[in-house]
Design a protein around this motif. Structure first.
Motif, PDB file in Angstrom:
ATOM      1  N   LYS A 102       0.819  -1.229   0.000  1.00 50.44           N
ATOM      2  CA  LYS A 102       0.000   0.000   0.000  1.00 50.44           C
ATOM      3  C   LYS A 102       0.842   1.262   0.000  1.00 50.44           C
ATOM      4  CE  LYS A 102       0.384  -2.150   4.002  1.00 50.44           C
ATOM      5  NZ  LYS A 102      -0.134  -2.990   5.036  1.00 50.44           N
ATOM      6  N   ASN A 156      -7.479  -0.289   9.133  1.00 47.86           N
ATOM      7  CA  ASN A 156      -6.280  -0.784   9.812  1.00 47.86           C
ATOM      8  C   ASN A 156      -6.690  -1.722  10.951  1.00 47.86           C
ATOM      9  OD1 ASN A 156      -4.145  -0.307  12.206  1.00 47.86           O
ATOM     10  ND2 ASN A 156      -3.133  -0.286  10.223  1.00 47.86           N
ATOM     11  N   GLY A 157      -6.306  -2.990  10.805  1.00 45.25           N
ATOM     12  CA  GLY A 157      -6.693  -4.009  11.775  1.00 45.25           C
ATOM     13  C   GLY A 157      -6.034  -3.812  13.125  1.00 45.25           C
ATOM     14  N   THR A 158      -4.785  -3.374  13.103  1.00 47.72           N
ATOM     15  CA  THR A 158      -4.046  -3.220  14.361  1.00 47.72           C
ATOM     16  C   THR A 158      -4.723  -2.201  15.272  1.00 47.72           C
ATOM     17  OG1 THR A 158      -2.003  -3.803  13.250  1.00 47.72           O
ATOM     18  CG2 THR A 158      -1.781  -2.583  15.312  1.00 47.72           C
ATOM     19  N   PHE A 185      -0.586  -8.761  12.678  1.00 53.03           N
ATOM     20  CA  PHE A 185      -1.370  -7.748  11.944  1.00 53.03           C
ATOM     21  C   PHE A 185      -0.556  -6.487  11.686  1.00 53.03           C
ATOM     22  CE2 PHE A 185      -4.806  -9.368  15.011  1.00 53.03           C
ATOM     23  CZ  PHE A 185      -5.091 -10.448  14.217  1.00 53.03           C
ATOM     24  N   ALA A 186       0.360  -6.198  12.612  1.00 51.17           N
ATOM     25  CA  ALA A 186       0.993  -4.870  12.602  1.00 51.17           C
ATOM     26  C   ALA A 186       2.040  -4.735  11.500  1.00 51.17           C
ATOM     27  CB  ALA A 186       1.630  -4.608  13.960  1.00 51.17           C
ATOM     28  N   GLU A 187       2.283  -3.513  11.105  1.00 52.35           N
ATOM     29  CA  GLU A 187       3.339  -3.217  10.133  1.00 52.35           C
ATOM     30  C   GLU A 187       4.708  -3.467  10.759  1.00 52.35           C
ATOM     31  OE1 GLU A 187       2.722  -2.120   6.801  1.00 52.35           O
ATOM     32  OE2 GLU A 187       0.929  -3.013   7.623  1.00 52.35           O
ATOM     33  N   ASP A 193       0.874   1.976  11.814  1.00 53.11           N
ATOM     34  CA  ASP A 193      -0.496   1.620  12.194  1.00 53.11           C
ATOM     35  C   ASP A 193      -1.057   2.682  13.133  1.00 53.11           C
ATOM     36  OD1 ASP A 193      -0.717  -1.173  11.066  1.00 53.11           O
ATOM     37  OD2 ASP A 193       1.019  -1.471  12.359  1.00 53.11           O
ATOM     38  N   ASP A 198      -0.741   3.899   7.779  1.00 55.20           N
ATOM     39  CA  ASP A 198      -1.174   2.739   6.992  1.00 55.20           C
ATOM     40  C   ASP A 198      -2.601   2.965   6.450  1.00 55.20           C
ATOM     41  OD1 ASP A 198      -0.946  -0.256   6.278  1.00 55.20           O
ATOM     42  OD2 ASP A 198      -2.758  -0.189   7.507  1.00 55.20           O
ATOM     43  N   LYS A 202      -4.055   3.556   2.427  1.00 59.98           N
ATOM     44  CA  LYS A 202      -5.190   2.828   1.844  1.00 59.98           C
ATOM     45  C   LYS A 202      -6.284   3.781   1.359  1.00 59.98           C
ATOM     46  CE  LYS A 202      -4.030  -1.133   4.728  1.00 59.98           C
ATOM     47  NZ  LYS A 202      -4.216  -1.742   6.052  1.00 59.98           N
ATOM     48  N   GLY A 297      -8.783  -7.712   7.370  1.00 55.31           N
ATOM     49  CA  GLY A 297      -7.971  -6.730   6.656  1.00 55.31           C
ATOM     50  C   GLY A 297      -6.482  -6.981   6.759  1.00 55.31           C
ATOM     51  N   ALA A 298      -6.112  -7.999   7.505  1.00 55.53           N
ATOM     52  CA  ALA A 298      -4.686  -8.286   7.686  1.00 55.53           C
ATOM     53  C   ALA A 298      -4.536  -9.774   7.958  1.00 55.53           C
ATOM     54  CB  ALA A 298      -4.140  -7.462   8.856  1.00 55.53           C
TER      55      ALA A 298
HETATM   56  N1  HSE Z   1      -0.825  -3.347   9.526  1.00 56.93           N
HETATM   57  C1  HSE Z   1      -1.964  -3.523   8.701  1.00 56.93           C
HETATM   58  C2  HSE Z   1      -3.194  -3.594   9.598  1.00 56.93           C
HETATM   59  C3  HSE Z   1      -1.820  -4.784   7.880  1.00 56.93           C
HETATM   60  O1  HSE Z   1      -3.053  -3.674  10.820  1.00 56.93           O
HETATM   61  O2  HSE Z   1      -4.303  -3.555   9.092  1.00 56.93           O
HETATM   62  C4  HSE Z   1      -2.678  -4.831   6.670  1.00 56.93           C
HETATM   63  O3  HSE Z   1      -2.408  -3.802   5.778  1.00 56.93           O
END
Ligand code: HSE
Length: 433
Positions: A102, A156-158, A185-187, A193, A198, A202, A297-298
């Motif tokens: 992204k 952002n899932g995180t 999940f995290a970058e 995040d 992030d 998107k 989403g992750a």
């Molecule tokens: N770090 C992102 C999130 C992973 O937490 O959503 C998916 O892009």
């Protein structure tokens, strides 16, 4: 179709597994065979341990780009350093590219789309936005007959996981973040995040394909959740709202707003009840009305599901003479035009404000007079009870719809009152209807 997979980490490993484990399900839906023939990763041992023996494993990603037997490069290393070089060169060498990156699309998409168009190859990025949710396909294809009016997404899932854990289980911010990192999940850099970067990558991409505007990450107003307090999450609940980190893109045809920030949304909205690491995207089309997309989403397999779908699309299109059937950004390249992007001071919203003030006679009158002087109405207001152990209880309120620069003037005036103790907390609200 021969595929060169670059990066065998979380999403790369997931993509390998999805294509292998679902090989027969996938082949039943296609008239062409797809096969990962080459994998490249700096960690040669990890790559060799992950993939079958008949796959050629390389340390150098550029060897795959030079290899004429490979039709499609799948870039899953992330970031905007070497990934940019890889994608640029692969497109220039006439290879289709699938990426989940992204940051790369949000920051270099304009250049990369031009190279792809020039070389009549596909640049596919479904996995870059909202992981497993096919939101790019939904907007570019399913909603192609609409003018998109606005998009609002938990992207952002995180941060959604952190906000959920803070609200439901009273977990401190740091513990919730650590759990999100452990769950994958995290970058790589979790500040992306937490600080909303992030989600901003998107929503930048979504705004472009929804409104036919150039990809412009710099235009996005970005605020994360790091300064959000548990107090505001629970006060929002008292007022009938949930706080979510939303990516918002709106247009009235001449102006566009693109922003990411914590947002109060009415608790009865479906999207207010999207919890944990899940993502959800609301898209309002002028013909279809509101549509809602929900999913993971992750995570490895959900993101890989979107990567594999792009590979399948390319394989199907490769049987046609025009391989770039669907415009990369949804609009024909000559129909993509800049629109005026509103700065945050010029947007309209209802605002949640939390005031921390000395509880003196006439305080509320002073506050409400400031609102009255600026002709701004208060929609709801709570003054917590004065108790022996809390002589200066919090006051929180929601304003009527107001221009942000006007609310900022009011905030400044209240903060200048002698009773003011702390900086006023301001959070935007969205009705999402
Ligand atoms: N770090 C992102 C999130 C992973 O937490 O959503 C998916 O892009």
């Amino acid at each position: 179709m021969n595929i060169g997979l670059i990066g065998i980490g979380t999403v790369g490993g997931g993509t390998y597994r999805v294509l292998k484990d679902n090989a027969s399900a996938i082949s039943n839906k296609m008239g062409i065979d797809i096969k990962i023939t080459h994998v490249a990763d700096k960690n040669l041992k990890l790559a060799k341990d992950t993939v079958d023996k008949d796959i050629t494993v390389e340390e150098n990603a550029f060897a795959l780009i030079q290899n004429s037997s490979i039709d499609t490069i799948v870039e899953l290393i992330g970031g905007t350093g070497v990934a940019l070089e890889i994608v640029r060169k692969a497109l220039e060498n006439g290879k289709h590219v699938v990426t989940a990156n992204k940051a790369l699309i949000a920051m270099h998409g304009e250049e990369l789309v031009k190279i792809a168009n020039k070389n009549n190859v596909v640049l596919a990025y479904e996995a870059a936005v909202a992981g497993g949710i096919p939101i790019i396909k939904a907007i570019r294809e399913g909603l192609a007959a609409n003018e998109v009016e606005w998009i609002a997404g938990i992207l952002n899932g995180t941060t959604n996981y952190i906000l959920t854990e803070m609200k439901e289980n009273n977990l401190p911010f740091d513990t919730a973040l650590q759990q999100a990192q452990d769950l994958g999940f995290a970058e790589a850099d979790p500040t992306f995040d937490i600080e909303g970067v992030d989600a901003a990558h998107k929503i930048t991409i979504l705004a472009s394909i929804a409104f036919g505007i150039p990809i412009n990450f710099e235009a996005v107003h970005v605020e994360g959740i790091s300064s959000l307090s548990q107090k505001d999450i629970s006060y929002a609940e008292e007022l009938g709202y949930r706080i979510k980190l939303l990516g918002i893109a709106k247009t009235d045809n001449s102006n566009v707003e693109i922003r990411v920030h914590p947002t109060l949304i009415p608790e009865k909205r479906l999207v207010a009840n999207v919890d944990g690491p899940m993502n959800a995207v609301l898209v309002q089309g002028n013909m279809v009305g509101p549509t809602l997309y929900y999913g993971a989403g992750a995570g490895a397999e959900p993101t890989a599901s979107a990567v594999a779908a792009d590979i399948i699309d390319i394989a199907r299109q490769s049987m046609l003479s025009n391989k770039t059937l669907i415009p990369t950004l949804g609009f024909m390249p000559d129909k993509i035009h800049k629109k005026n992007i509103l700065s945050i001071e010029n947007i309209f919203s209802e605002f949640y404000l939390r005031l921390t003030m000395k509880n003196k006679v006439g305080l509320l009158a002073k506050i409400t007079n400031i609102f009255a002087d600026h002709e701004i109405s208060i929609n709801s207001m709570v003054h917590k009870e004065v108790k022996e152990n809390n002589l200066n209880p919090d006051i929180f309120l929601i304003t009527s719809k107001t221009k942000e620069s006007d609310i900022d003037v009011i905030i400044k005036e209240i903060e200048l009152l002698p009773e003011n103790i702390e900086k006023i907390v301001k959070i935007r609200t969205e009705e999402l209807k």
